[in-house]
Motif scaffolding. Sequence first.
Motif, PDB file in Angstrom:
ATOM      1  N   SER A 100     -35.434  25.841   9.489  1.00  0.00           N
ATOM      2  CA  SER A 100     -34.992  27.153   9.947  1.00  0.00           C
ATOM      3  C   SER A 100     -33.521  27.113  10.321  1.00  0.00           C
ATOM      4  CB  SER A 100     -35.819  27.616  11.150  1.00  0.00           C
ATOM      5  OG  SER A 100     -35.627  26.739  12.251  1.00  0.00           O
ATOM      6  N   ALA A 101     -32.869  28.252  10.118  1.00  0.00           N
ATOM      7  CA  ALA A 101     -31.454  28.380  10.478  1.00  0.00           C
ATOM      8  C   ALA A 101     -31.229  29.733  11.123  1.00  0.00           C
ATOM      9  CB  ALA A 101     -30.571  28.239   9.243  1.00  0.00           C
ATOM     10  N   LEU A 102     -30.377  29.739  12.125  1.00  0.00           N
ATOM     11  CA  LEU A 102     -29.915  30.970  12.753  1.00  0.00           C
ATOM     12  C   LEU A 102     -28.439  31.117  12.422  1.00  0.00           C
ATOM     13  CD1 LEU A 102     -29.775  33.398  14.643  1.00  0.00           C
ATOM     14  CD2 LEU A 102     -29.796  31.820  16.593  1.00  0.00           C
ATOM     15  N   ILE A 103     -28.102  32.209  11.725  1.00  0.00           N
ATOM     16  CA  ILE A 103     -26.725  32.464  11.326  1.00  0.00           C
ATOM     17  C   ILE A 103     -26.151  33.537  12.247  1.00  0.00           C
ATOM     18  CG2 ILE A 103     -25.194  33.188   9.462  1.00  0.00           C
ATOM     19  CD1 ILE A 103     -27.395  32.275   7.490  1.00  0.00           C
ATOM     20  N   VAL A 104     -25.228  33.135  13.088  1.00  0.00           N
ATOM     21  CA  VAL A 104     -24.573  34.061  14.005  1.00  0.00           C
ATOM     22  C   VAL A 104     -23.323  34.600  13.306  1.00  0.00           C
ATOM     23  CG1 VAL A 104     -23.421  34.323  16.232  1.00  0.00           C
ATOM     24  CG2 VAL A 104     -25.424  32.831  16.024  1.00  0.00           C
ATOM     25  N   GLY A 105     -23.322  35.894  13.043  1.00  0.00           N
ATOM     26  CA  GLY A 105     -22.265  36.493  12.244  1.00  0.00           C
ATOM     27  C   GLY A 105     -22.699  36.534  10.794  1.00  0.00           C
ATOM     28  N   VAL A 137     -25.589  28.230  12.677  1.00  0.00           N
ATOM     29  CA  VAL A 137     -24.321  28.421  11.969  1.00  0.00           C
ATOM     30  C   VAL A 137     -23.564  29.541  12.667  1.00  0.00           C
ATOM     31  CG1 VAL A 137     -23.210  28.947   9.775  1.00  0.00           C
ATOM     32  CG2 VAL A 137     -25.408  27.731   9.795  1.00  0.00           C
ATOM     33  N   TYR A 138     -22.384  29.217  13.160  1.00  0.00           N
ATOM     34  CA  TYR A 138     -21.538  30.222  13.819  1.00  0.00           C
ATOM     35  C   TYR A 138     -20.481  30.651  12.819  1.00  0.00           C
ATOM     36  CZ  TYR A 138     -19.369  32.742  17.675  1.00  0.00           C
ATOM     37  OH  TYR A 138     -18.875  33.744  18.484  1.00  0.00           O
ATOM     38  N   CYS A 139     -20.652  31.861  12.275  1.00  0.00           N
ATOM     39  CA  CYS A 139     -19.894  32.304  11.103  1.00  0.00           C
ATOM     40  C   CYS A 139     -19.361  33.724  11.314  1.00  0.00           C
ATOM     41  CB  CYS A 139     -20.826  32.238   9.884  1.00  0.00           C
ATOM     42  SG  CYS A 139     -20.058  32.587   8.309  1.00  0.00           S
ATOM     43  N   VAL A 140     -18.732  33.959  12.441  1.00  0.00           N
ATOM     44  CA  VAL A 140     -18.324  35.323  12.789  1.00  0.00           C
ATOM     45  C   VAL A 140     -16.953  35.653  12.198  1.00  0.00           C
ATOM     46  CG1 VAL A 140     -19.649  35.168  14.937  1.00  0.00           C
ATOM     47  CG2 VAL A 140     -17.181  34.708  14.962  1.00  0.00           C
ATOM     48  N   ALA A 141     -16.658  36.933  12.163  1.00  0.00           N
ATOM     49  CA  ALA A 141     -15.334  37.423  11.782  1.00  0.00           C
ATOM     50  C   ALA A 141     -14.840  38.329  12.904  1.00  0.00           C
ATOM     51  CB  ALA A 141     -15.399  38.195  10.469  1.00  0.00           C
ATOM     52  N   ALA A 142     -13.609  38.138  13.311  1.00  0.00           N
ATOM     53  CA  ALA A 142     -13.058  38.953  14.396  1.00  0.00           C
ATOM     54  C   ALA A 142     -12.909  40.400  13.931  1.00  0.00           C
ATOM     55  CB  ALA A 142     -11.711  38.407  14.836  1.00  0.00           C
ATOM     56  N   ASP A 200     -15.223  33.188  23.280  1.00  0.00           N
ATOM     57  CA  ASP A 200     -16.177  33.793  24.215  1.00  0.00           C
ATOM     58  C   ASP A 200     -17.543  33.980  23.565  1.00  0.00           C
ATOM     59  OD1 ASP A 200     -14.018  33.864  25.908  1.00  0.00           O
ATOM     60  OD2 ASP A 200     -13.607  35.998  25.633  1.00  0.00           O
ATOM     61  N   GLY A 201     -17.554  34.428  22.325  1.00  0.00           N
ATOM     62  CA  GLY A 201     -18.824  34.621  21.629  1.00  0.00           C
ATOM     63  C   GLY A 201     -19.593  33.327  21.483  1.00  0.00           C
ATOM     64  N   LEU A 202     -18.883  32.249  21.121  1.00  0.00           N
ATOM     65  CA  LEU A 202     -19.553  30.954  20.992  1.00  0.00           C
ATOM     66  C   LEU A 202     -20.086  30.487  22.340  1.00  0.00           C
ATOM     67  CD1 LEU A 202     -20.350  28.454  19.377  1.00  0.00           C
ATOM     68  CD2 LEU A 202     -18.033  27.572  19.710  1.00  0.00           C
ATOM     69  N   ARG A 203     -19.318  30.713  23.401  1.00  0.00           N
ATOM     70  CA  ARG A 203     -19.799  30.339  24.744  1.00  0.00           C
ATOM     71  C   ARG A 203     -21.096  31.073  25.074  1.00  0.00           C
ATOM     72  NH1 ARG A 203     -14.215  30.284  27.010  1.00  0.00           N
ATOM     73  NH2 ARG A 203     -13.680  28.097  27.300  1.00  0.00           N
ATOM     74  N   PRO A 256     -30.564  22.854  18.634  1.00  0.00           N
ATOM     75  CA  PRO A 256     -30.638  22.663  17.188  1.00  0.00           C
ATOM     76  C   PRO A 256     -30.235  21.248  16.786  1.00  0.00           C
ATOM     77  CG  PRO A 256     -29.465  24.697  17.745  1.00  0.00           C
ATOM     78  CD  PRO A 256     -29.628  23.927  19.011  1.00  0.00           C
ATOM     79  N   ARG A 257     -30.644  20.858  15.578  1.00  0.00           N
ATOM     80  CA  ARG A 257     -30.259  19.532  15.063  1.00  0.00           C
ATOM     81  C   ARG A 257     -28.749  19.438  14.869  1.00  0.00           C
ATOM     82  NH1 ARG A 257     -34.309  18.112  10.020  1.00  0.00           N
ATOM     83  NH2 ARG A 257     -36.236  19.014  10.862  1.00  0.00           N
ATOM     84  N   ARG A 258     -28.141  20.555  14.466  1.00  0.00           N
ATOM     85  CA  ARG A 258     -26.693  20.552  14.238  1.00  0.00           C
ATOM     86  C   ARG A 258     -26.159  21.970  14.331  1.00  0.00           C
ATOM     87  NH1 ARG A 258     -22.673  17.170  12.554  1.00  0.00           N
ATOM     88  NH2 ARG A 258     -24.211  15.499  12.516  1.00  0.00           N
ATOM     89  N   LEU A 259     -24.949  22.044  14.836  1.00  0.00           N
ATOM     90  CA  LEU A 259     -24.188  23.292  14.869  1.00  0.00           C
ATOM     91  C   LEU A 259     -23.110  23.213  13.801  1.00  0.00           C
ATOM     92  CD1 LEU A 259     -22.799  25.872  16.044  1.00  0.00           C
ATOM     93  CD2 LEU A 259     -21.820  24.402  17.815  1.00  0.00           C
ATOM     94  N   LEU A 260     -23.066  24.228  12.953  1.00  0.00           N
ATOM     95  CA  LEU A 260     -22.013  24.338  11.953  1.00  0.00           C
ATOM     96  C   LEU A 260     -21.092  25.469  12.399  1.00  0.00           C
ATOM     97  CD1 LEU A 260     -21.862  22.573   9.404  1.00  0.00           C
ATOM     98  CD2 LEU A 260     -22.756  24.498   8.098  1.00  0.00           C
ATOM     99  N   PHE A 261     -19.861  25.115  12.736  1.00  0.00           N
ATOM    100  CA  PHE A 261     -18.900  26.125  13.185  1.00  0.00           C
ATOM    101  C   PHE A 261     -17.920  26.417  12.060  1.00  0.00           C
ATOM    102  CE2 PHE A 261     -14.839  27.472  14.905  1.00  0.00           C
ATOM    103  CZ  PHE A 261     -15.226  28.552  15.690  1.00  0.00           C
TER     104      PHE A 261
END
Length: 285
Positions: free
Chosen positions: A5-10, A68-73, A87-90, A103-108
């Motif tokens: 499973s993966a959670l994609i933020v952004g 996965v933290y993949c946001v766009a400003a 701030d969003g990542l915090r 999670p097993r790994r964070l991909l920024f």
Amino acid sequence: MSGLSALIVGCGDVGGRLACQLLAKGWQVSGLRRSVGQLPAGVAPIAADLSDPSIPQAWPQHSPDYLVYCVAASQHDEVGYQAAYVDGLRHVLAWLALRGQRPRRLLFVSSSSVFAQKDGQWVDESAATEPEGYSGKVMLQAERLALASGIPASVVRLTGIYGPGREWLLSQVRQGYRVVEQPPLYGNRIHAEDAASLMAFLLQADADGVALDDCYIGVDDDPAPLAEVVGWLRAYLGVTQWSDEQRVRRTGSKRCSNARARALGWVPEYPSYKEGYAAILTGQR
């Protein structure tokens, strides 16, 4: 089914492409964004505004295997970048802690703006990061936050993303705008689909037990001079007129290397701007 499973933020353009690629591999995917109606089919929606520190109602009960933290400003100034990337990542890290999730790994997903080299030199992941502008400085701050999060983390520094809907250069070329030829202004780019495929590749590699580095550059095989790219596009599009204005400019000039990702086994579908732009223009016909 992979059972991963993966959670994609952004989960926007690139994040949505990543979601589709993971779904095709049998992963379970959740996508966080403000407007969840635009998520790809099959993605579990999480409606949230990253500027709000309260945990989203739809936050998953069980820890995702990968984040996965993949946001766009949405606001392109220092305040907007700070809000989106730091701030969003915090807030997301706080939500994980609140639920006791790891999670097993964070991909920024970061940017090559952290590199300030400008004399056409080759740049890899070991190169100095001394950004001059606010975007690179804030991104570097966010990278450090991700790497110090207590979760195993990798940073993916994407170069100039192009693809369907990301066609600024094409519009400039069609209007005949000029570009400086000397000294050569090297640009770095990656097709949006390849940006997503690199992230999918890294996630699957980690899941398969491959030891990942803490940083990868996302770029195609051909960091070409901007004048060369514009010349090729002019010929492909049949543009003959020149504008009196010199609009297509770049402030920096460097050549980013994808050798580290390539050594791991990743191969871009669009190895240069020629294949990438030809695919876009063929799709427009």
